[in-house]
Each structure stands twice: as structure tokens, then as C-alpha cells.
Design a protein around this motif. Structure first.
Motif, PDB file in Angstrom:
ATOM      1  N   LYS A 275      62.081  -9.482 106.900  1.00 53.52           N
ATOM      2  CA  LYS A 275      61.245  -9.580 105.700  1.00 53.52           C
ATOM      3  C   LYS A 275      60.742  -8.202 105.283  1.00 53.52           C
ATOM      4  CE  LYS A 275      59.614 -12.910 104.006  1.00 53.52           C
ATOM      5  NZ  LYS A 275      59.968 -13.727 102.809  1.00 53.52           N
ATOM      6  N   VAL A 276      60.295  -7.420 106.257  1.00 52.83           N
ATOM      7  CA  VAL A 276      59.814  -6.061 105.970  1.00 52.83           C
ATOM      8  C   VAL A 276      60.952  -5.208 105.421  1.00 52.83           C
ATOM      9  CG1 VAL A 276      58.891  -3.948 107.016  1.00 52.83           C
ATOM     10  CG2 VAL A 276      57.947  -6.174 107.653  1.00 52.83           C
ATOM     11  N   ALA A 278      63.554  -6.266 103.745  1.00 55.32           N
ATOM     12  CA  ALA A 278      63.882  -6.716 102.392  1.00 55.32           C
ATOM     13  C   ALA A 278      62.834  -6.284 101.374  1.00 55.32           C
ATOM     14  CB  ALA A 278      64.035  -8.234 102.382  1.00 55.32           C
ATOM     15  N   LEU A 279      61.563  -6.337 101.770  1.00 53.00           N
ATOM     16  CA  LEU A 279      60.481  -5.987 100.852  1.00 53.00           C
ATOM     17  C   LEU A 279      60.305  -4.483 100.712  1.00 53.00           C
ATOM     18  CD1 LEU A 279      57.703  -8.495 102.037  1.00 53.00           C
ATOM     19  CD2 LEU A 279      58.978  -8.616  99.885  1.00 53.00           C
ATOM     20  N   ARG A 281      58.181  -2.992 102.628  1.00 51.81           N
ATOM     21  CA  ARG A 281      56.786  -2.808 103.008  1.00 51.81           C
ATOM     22  C   ARG A 281      56.372  -3.942 103.945  1.00 51.81           C
ATOM     23  NH1 ARG A 281      53.407  -6.345 100.227  1.00 51.81           N
ATOM     24  NH2 ARG A 281      54.452  -7.510  98.541  1.00 51.81           N
ATOM     25  N   PRO A 283      53.764  -6.888 104.419  1.00 51.49           N
ATOM     26  CA  PRO A 283      52.783  -7.612 103.606  1.00 51.49           C
ATOM     27  C   PRO A 283      51.459  -7.780 104.338  1.00 51.49           C
ATOM     28  CG  PRO A 283      54.343  -9.148 104.564  1.00 51.49           C
ATOM     29  CD  PRO A 283      54.830  -7.770 104.920  1.00 51.49           C
ATOM     30  N   SER A 292      56.266 -16.914 102.004  1.00 48.50           N
ATOM     31  CA  SER A 292      55.755 -16.227 100.819  1.00 48.50           C
ATOM     32  C   SER A 292      54.693 -15.216 101.239  1.00 48.50           C
ATOM     33  CB  SER A 292      55.171 -17.227  99.821  1.00 48.50           C
ATOM     34  OG  SER A 292      54.077 -17.927 100.386  1.00 48.50           O
ATOM     35  N   VAL A 293      54.645 -14.093 100.519  1.00 44.57           N
ATOM     36  CA  VAL A 293      53.774 -12.993 100.922  1.00 44.57           C
ATOM     37  C   VAL A 293      52.859 -12.584  99.775  1.00 44.57           C
ATOM     38  CG1 VAL A 293      55.526 -12.145 102.522  1.00 44.57           C
ATOM     39  CG2 VAL A 293      55.380 -11.163 100.229  1.00 44.57           C
ATOM     40  N   SER A 294      51.783 -11.884 100.138  1.00 43.68           N
ATOM     41  CA  SER A 294      50.868 -11.343  99.142  1.00 43.68           C
ATOM     42  C   SER A 294      50.080 -10.203  99.774  1.00 43.68           C
ATOM     43  CB  SER A 294      49.897 -12.422  98.631  1.00 43.68           C
ATOM     44  OG  SER A 294      49.084 -12.902  99.691  1.00 43.68           O
ATOM     45  N   THR A 296      48.583  -5.974  99.838  1.00 44.40           N
ATOM     46  CA  THR A 296      49.040  -4.697 100.380  1.00 44.40           C
ATOM     47  C   THR A 296      48.007  -4.205 101.380  1.00 44.40           C
ATOM     48  OG1 THR A 296      50.153  -4.148  98.295  1.00 44.40           O
ATOM     49  CG2 THR A 296      49.701  -2.337  99.825  1.00 44.40           C
TER      50      THR A 296
END
Length: 370
Positions: A275-276, A278-279, A281, A283, A292-294, A296
Motif C-alpha cells: 500500500k505504501v 502504491a501510494l 507515502r 497514510p 481505504s486511507v486518509s 498525512t
């Protein structure tokens, strides 16, 4: 081109890290001491209006002092903890978790309940200081503290085994028992198993519970073990994984290559590393069921994921998070971001490792022996 640049950054960072460790200085620890540790050995969270000190902060600082081969600061931290959080006898009384300025402006214990993860980190730091520095008094105190913690913080649960209560009060209720997965650290349990085999069982049972807690590869901050219905989402935090859970990825990422259970745990948590990647960053918050993430978070989260990214061979993501950490260092007075950075970045720099049996392997033991 992007992959080539990341690979170059990774190589340059690794080379710089090796050089930094070779001289045995740890600038990040020195900065932490200057900013957050009082002359008498109290870790102060300046972000709190009460200028609080927690047993967690004291326990982590003891560990960092040992990694840094800083005997004088270790002794001051221990003395303050012993006198102010444990009534002068750390072997007979688990330390209170919260100390600070009260509403009537007195400096005192604000909550006498213990935090079991801090108790165990203190015991671990003492055990390893006793071994590495040849200090039998530290070893004896560690063993007393460890027995006290086992008596007050371990609970046998049917179909689960031994679990670590977050504290002796407030976590067992008519609904069930609240558990914090990040309080369970395999390296600590492996080390304690050298003292008593009970802790090997704790290690086995809590590793299984962590795997059960993260069916999608994401760890929740809290879980509830219902008396009737098994594991359930926590009534207060639900399926959220955030400021507590970030430590679970850190602990599992730092396990030795030959540590029992490492492969299964890292495989289970590999989706977080992916996940990190792909993003681009880490989350701040993640729904552990949907992914699902949100939010910073501070760069401390990036530091905490470095070991797991390395272990799961997410090399591009590893280089990216190293770069993020370099470009956006944690604020000097941000206690939690600073400790996550000391743990994660310190490990990434090669300042310490854990052996499969839980023994600490500080870089100074080879490069700069006492």
C-alpha cells in the motif's frame, strides 16, 4: 529513469549510513536528549500543556540510551523512573504511566495505572544493559520487574492463550477484553523466554493473535475479545489502524531473518508495505477491513515503515521513504514522531539489530566496544 534515481539514492543513503555508524556517534539521539530529556532524566512531552512524562517515553529513552552506549543518561533515566513513577522500588511496583503538572499546579503522578508495553520495554532495556555492560544489578531489577509484569498484566483467555493486557485496570469489562496489538513485541518476548519459558508461550500466542487481527494485512489500533463472539472491532476505535498500529509494522519489520514466526508475520503484513509503495507515502489512518486511507502523518510514520519495506523488498518505496524522511524531518519537539524516527531510522542506519533469541546487537558492541 525514476527507478534508476531511486536506486542511486538508496545506494548513497546506505553508504552514508554505514559511515555514520562507524564513528559510533548518534546525532539524532543527542538531539533528542537536548530537546526532550531533562537534566535529572525525565522525558518531557512539550506538546502537552501539562508537560507530561509517560512510562512509555522513559522506556523508549532507556532503549535508545543503550543503543547509543550512553551509560550516564541510562542511569539518570532509570533513577527518575524508579523514584517518580514507581515509588522508589521499580521491582515491587509497576510504574505509573502518566506524570505531570496537575490542575492545582503540582508535579505528580496523574494516573497510577501502568502501561504494560512500557513495563516490558523497561525490563528489556535493563536485561540487555545488564548483559552488554556487565551490570548484574540491572539484570536483577529486570527480572523482578518482569515477574511483577507477568503477575499483573498477563491473562489467559480460552481459545486465545496468553494475552498482554494494556494495563492492570480498565481493560476487562462485561463486553469483553480490550487488547492493543502494538503492545506485543516478538523480540522482547523472545528475550524474556531466556528468563522463563512462560514468555515463549506469550510470544507464540500473541503472534497468532496478530495474524488473526490483520486478515487484510492491516493492523488495527485496538481489538475487543468478546466473551461470547470471539474477536470483534473495538467499541471505541472500530477498525481504525493509525498511531498505535504503526508500531506493529515497525516491530515485525525489525525481526531477525531466522526469528521464529518472522516469515508468516511479514507475509501477513506485506499488504501494508505494498500500500505504501502504491501510494508513495505512509497514510495516517487506514480502515483495516477495506484498506481505504486518509490523512498525512508526521515523517515518523515513514521511519517506522523502513524496516518492513526493507524486509518485503519494496526497494523503490524504501528509497522514497528514506528521501521523505531526509526532506521532512520530524519536528524537534514532536515526541512521538521523534521516537518512531529513532527506532526506524536508527535500525535502517544499522545502529542496532535484534538476534533471533531477542538479544540486542548494538553497532557499538563491534565497532566501539566500551
Amino acid at each position: 529513469m525514476r527507478h534508476a534515481l531511486l536506486a542511486l539514492l538508496l545506494a548513497l543513503t546506505s553508504s552514508a549510513c554505514t559511515a555514520a555508524v562507524r564513528d559510533c556517534a548518534w546525532p539524532a539521539w543527542e538531539a533528542f536528549k537536548t530537546q526532550m530529556v531533562s537534566a535529572d532524566g525525565r522525558v518531557i512531552d512539550a506538546s502537552s500543556p501539562r508537560s507530561i512524562t509517560t512510562s512509555e517515553g522513559q522506556s523508549y529513552a532507556l532503549f535508545f540510551a543503550l543503543v547509543a552506549n550512553d551509560r550516564a543518561t541510562f542511569a539518570r533515566l532509570l533513577r527518575w523512573t524508579h523514584n517518580n513513577l514507581a515509588g522508589g522500588d521499580l521491582g515491587a511496583r509497576l510504574p505509573a504511566w502518566l506524570w505531570g503538572r496537575s490542575d492545582d499546579h503540582r508535579w505528580q503522578i496523574l494516573d497510577a495505572n501502568n502501561a504494560s508495553d512500557a513495563d516490558l520495554w523497561i525490563a528489556y532495556a535493563l536485561l540487555e544493559a545488564g548483559r552488554l555492560w556487565d551490570q548484574p544489578d540491572y539484570t536483577r531489577l529486570a527480572e523482578r520487574l518482569l515477574w511483577r509484569s507477568a503477575a499483573e498484566s498477563l491473562l489467559w483467555m480460552p481459545d486465545v492463550g496468553l494475552v498482554l493486557l494494556p494495563g492492570r485496570l480498565g481493560f476487562i469489562n462485561p463486553t469483553g477484553t480490550r487488547i492493543n496489538p502494538s503492545y506485543s513485541v516478538p523480540q522482547l518476548f523472545a528475550r524474556f523466554a531466556q528468563v522463563d519459558a512462560l514468555w515463549a508461550q506469550v510470544d507464540h500466542d500473541t503472534q497468532r493473535a496478530l495474524i488473526d487481527a490483520a486478515p487484510q494485512g492491516f493492523v488495527p489500533d485496538w481489538r475487543l475479545r468478546s466473551w461470547q463472539d470471539g474477536w470483534k472491532p473495538d467499541a471505541q476505535t472500530g477498525l481504525l489502524g493509525s498511531y498505535d498500529a504503526i508500531r506493529s509494522y515497525l516491530w515485525i519489520g525489525m525481526m531477525a531473518a531466522d526469528a521464529p514466526g518472522r516469515a508468516a508475520l511479514q507475509q501477513r503484513l506485506a499488504p501494508m508495505a505494498a500500500k505504501v509503495a502504491a501510494l508513495g507515502r505512509v497514510p495516517e489512518k487506514i480502515d483495516t477491513q477495506t484498506g481505504s486511507v486518509s490523512g498525512t502523518p508526521s515523517s515518523g510514520f515513514a521511519a517506522a515503515l523502513l524496516p518492513l519495506l526493507a524486509a518485503t523488498q519494496q526497494d523503490d518505496a524504501l528509497a522514497a521513504q528514506r528521501a521523505h524522511l531526509h526532506q521532512h524531518p520530524a519536528d524537534a519537539n514532536a515526541y512521538y514522531a521523534q521516537v518512531l524516527t529513532l527506532f526506524g531510522h536508527g535500525w535502517d542506519q544499522g545502529r542496532y539489530r535484534f538476534a533471533a533469541n531477542g538479544n540486542l546487537q548494538p553497532a557499538w558492541a563491534q565497532a566501539c566496544p566500551p
